[in-house]
Design a protein around this motif. Structure first.
Motif: not given
Length: 56
Positions: A3-6, A51-53, A55
């Motif tokens: 998941e890519i987070r902002t 951390t934008p990524v 798991k």
């Protein structure tokens, strides 16, 4: 799958200005009373702990 987070908040390393992301406005807004220095060239901690990524 990852998941890519902002980020949803940020603070300036120089003057302490705090901002939060406003979904309705689609922009960063000053958060609380921490307006910082109006003449500051804000230095956001873009390499910090966020951390934008993620798991699952």
């Amino acid at each position: 799958m990852v998941e890519i987070r902002t980020p949803d908040e940020r603070s300036c390393l120089r003057c302490g200005r705090r901002e939060v992301w406003d979904e309705d406005a689609g922009a960063w807004q000053v958060g609380g009373d921490a307006v910082g220095d109006v003449y500051c060239i804000h230095d956001w901690d873009v390499t910090g702990e966020f951390t934008p990524v993620a798991k699952p």
